[in-house]
Write a protein that holds these residues in place. Structure first.
Motif, mmCIF file in Angstrom:
data_model
loop_
_atom_site.group_PDB
_atom_site.id
_atom_site.type_symbol
_atom_site.label_atom_id
_atom_site.label_comp_id
_atom_site.label_asym_id
_atom_site.label_seq_id
_atom_site.Cartn_x
_atom_site.Cartn_y
_atom_site.Cartn_z
ATOM 1 N N TRP A 79 2.314 53.731 81.115
ATOM 2 C CA TRP A 79 3.687 53.659 81.605
ATOM 3 C C TRP A 79 4.580 52.846 80.668
ATOM 4 O O TRP A 79 5.767 53.187 80.490
ATOM 5 N N ASP A 80 4.047 51.799 80.052
ATOM 6 C CA ASP A 80 4.842 51.036 79.095
ATOM 7 C C ASP A 80 5.324 51.948 77.964
ATOM 8 O O ASP A 80 6.511 51.946 77.607
ATOM 9 N N ALA A 81 4.410 52.730 77.426
ATOM 10 C CA ALA A 81 4.773 53.624 76.325
ATOM 11 C C ALA A 81 5.783 54.670 76.783
ATOM 12 O O ALA A 81 6.727 55.006 76.048
ATOM 13 N N ARG A 82 5.605 55.172 77.978
ATOM 14 C CA ARG A 82 6.509 56.205 78.471
ATOM 15 C C ARG A 82 7.914 55.658 78.697
ATOM 16 O O ARG A 82 8.904 56.298 78.333
ATOM 17 N N TYR A 83 8.010 54.451 79.264
ATOM 18 C CA TYR A 83 9.334 53.888 79.515
ATOM 19 C C TYR A 83 10.024 53.462 78.229
ATOM 20 O O TYR A 83 11.259 53.506 78.140
ATOM 21 N N VAL A 84 9.263 53.059 77.231
ATOM 22 C CA VAL A 84 9.869 52.783 75.926
ATOM 23 C C VAL A 84 10.481 54.062 75.366
ATOM 24 O O VAL A 84 11.604 54.079 74.864
ATOM 25 N N GLU A 85 9.750 55.164 75.474
ATOM 26 C CA GLU A 85 10.242 56.457 74.981
ATOM 27 C C GLU A 85 11.473 56.922 75.748
ATOM 28 O O GLU A 85 12.420 57.451 75.172
ATOM 29 N N GLU A 86 11.467 56.700 77.065
ATOM 30 C CA GLU A 86 12.571 57.181 77.903
ATOM 31 C C GLU A 86 13.766 56.245 77.903
ATOM 32 O O GLU A 86 14.879 56.652 78.271
ATOM 33 N N GLY A 87 13.548 54.991 77.544
ATOM 34 C CA GLY A 87 14.654 54.047 77.492
ATOM 35 C C GLY A 87 15.195 53.624 78.844
ATOM 36 O O GLY A 87 16.318 53.140 78.950
ATOM 37 N N GLY A 88 14.406 53.819 79.896
ATOM 38 C CA GLY A 88 14.839 53.391 81.226
ATOM 39 C C GLY A 88 15.814 54.317 81.906
ATOM 40 O O GLY A 88 16.418 53.957 82.926
ATOM 41 N N THR A 89 15.985 55.519 81.387
ATOM 42 C CA THR A 89 16.884 56.477 82.026
ATOM 43 C C THR A 89 16.390 56.767 83.446
ATOM 44 O O THR A 89 15.205 57.011 83.657
ATOM 45 N N PRO A 90 17.270 56.738 84.451
ATOM 46 C CA PRO A 90 16.825 56.910 85.845
ATOM 47 C C PRO A 90 16.153 58.261 86.081
ATOM 48 O O PRO A 90 16.583 59.293 85.562
ATOM 49 N N TYR A 91 15.084 58.208 86.856
ATOM 50 C CA TYR A 91 14.418 59.437 87.282
ATOM 51 C C TYR A 91 13.789 59.199 88.648
ATOM 52 O O TYR A 91 13.049 58.231 88.834
ATOM 53 N N ASP A 92 14.088 60.064 89.602
ATOM 54 C CA ASP A 92 13.527 59.965 90.946
ATOM 55 C C ASP A 92 12.484 61.050 91.143
ATOM 56 O O ASP A 92 12.793 62.244 91.053
ATOM 57 N N TRP A 93 11.245 60.653 91.440
ATOM 58 C CA TRP A 93 10.227 61.623 91.780
ATOM 59 C C TRP A 93 10.519 62.248 93.145
ATOM 60 O O TRP A 93 10.967 61.571 94.073
ATOM 61 N N TYR A 94 10.262 63.514 93.252
ATOM 62 C CA TYR A 94 10.235 64.249 94.517
ATOM 63 C C TYR A 94 11.602 64.407 95.170
ATOM 64 O O TYR A 94 12.193 65.472 95.139
ATOM 65 N N GLN A 95 12.096 63.338 95.798
ATOM 66 C CA GLN A 95 13.311 63.415 96.594
ATOM 67 C C GLN A 95 14.222 62.227 96.269
ATOM 68 O O GLN A 95 13.746 61.125 96.007
#
Length: 272
Positions: free
Chosen positions: A41-57
């Motif tokens: 998850w650390d690597a993924r959030y570095v790549e995404e830059g903290g852009t908001p994303y809501d799972w499911y609903q």
């Protein structure tokens, strides 16, 4: 992360794990997903830059359920908060104290900086399988939207699920509520919720995925009865095969009248 670039969903990952026999993946052709590891998850959030994303609903769809079972005065634990906007939306809706935890220290630091001016939100790096920093019966409610599903994707999934559920049970006050939003139907989730030391009163709701265009034959606000086996009733088929399941789990053991806004709120709901 924008909704247009959604990552591999836990549903697909869990199905892949089941198809591979849920071994360690070595030499079997199976893929081991590291959704329970902080480094992933650390690597993924570095790549995404903290852009908001809501799972499911999004919160707008979940609001009727949250408002019914989680009073604004609750001390609330948001499990695996990620970069979702749900906590922010709940504060705008009047919720006063939300403790957000996530396994990723990278994500937590991003969220602390983003919401430094919102006193109602706190962010802590923590593994949901070990929340020993919190004392027993210190929360009125806990909400999970995808964390248990993520744990179900990796190795030792049953153990990870049991650790999480037992910790949530420990942290909730008598009469408190654990709201689990998941893609897992009762056959796949009830066995994990019903740990030996837990005593839940479970109500189930089924919510079609966002954008579902089919005809709904029943109100999503009507609870779905569970068979004695803990499964859906014989012949019951959700209108949307990719529906999300909302398990409202009320902690009933040791219900001795300890003051909790959640307990009082649910008693009022039951009397209406």
């Amino acid at each position: 992360m924008s909704s247009s670039s959604a990552p591999l969903s836990p549903r697909v990952a869990e199905e892949n794990e089941e198809g591979a026999g849920r071994n360690d993946g070595a030499g079997s052709g199976g893929t081991v997903f590291c959704y329970g590891e902080a480094g992933y998850w650390d690597a993924r959030y570095v790549e995404e830059g903290g852009t908001p994303y809501d799972w499911y609903q999004r919160y707008a769809a979940l609001r009727p359920f949250v408002r019914r079972f989680v009073p604004p005065a609750s001390r609330l634990l948001m499990i695996g908060c990620g970069s979702a906007l749900m906590s922010e939306d709940m504060v705008a809706d009047g919720y006063r104290e939300i403790i957000n935890i996530d396994i990723s220290s990278v994500l937590i630091e991003m969220m602390r900086k983003k919401y430094f001016d919102l006193q109602q939100l706190q962010y802590m790096q923590m593994d949901v399988r070990d929340m020993s920093k919190f004392s027993d019966e210190s929360f009125d409610c806990a909400i999970d939207k995808g964390t248990l599903d993520s744990l179900m994707c990796g190795v030792e999934a049953p153990l990870s699920a049991a650790q999480m559920v037992l910790e949530v049970d420990r942290l909730l006050k008598p009469g408190g509520v654990f709201m689990l939003i998941t893609y897992g139907d009762p056959s796949a989730r009830i066995p994990h919720l019903n740990q030996p030391v837990c005593s839940w009163k479970i109500s189930l709701y089924i919510l079609p995925r966002p954008g579902f265009k089919g005809k709904e034959r029943r109100s999503v606000f009507d609870p779905v009865p569970l068979a004695e086996s803990g499964r859906l009733p014989d012949g019951f088929i959700p209108e949307d095969p990719d529906s999300h399941y909302i398990y409202v789990c009320k902690k009933v053991q040791g219900l001795t009248g300890i003051g909790s806004p959640t307990k009082n709120h649910l008693e009022m709901q039951d009397s209406e």
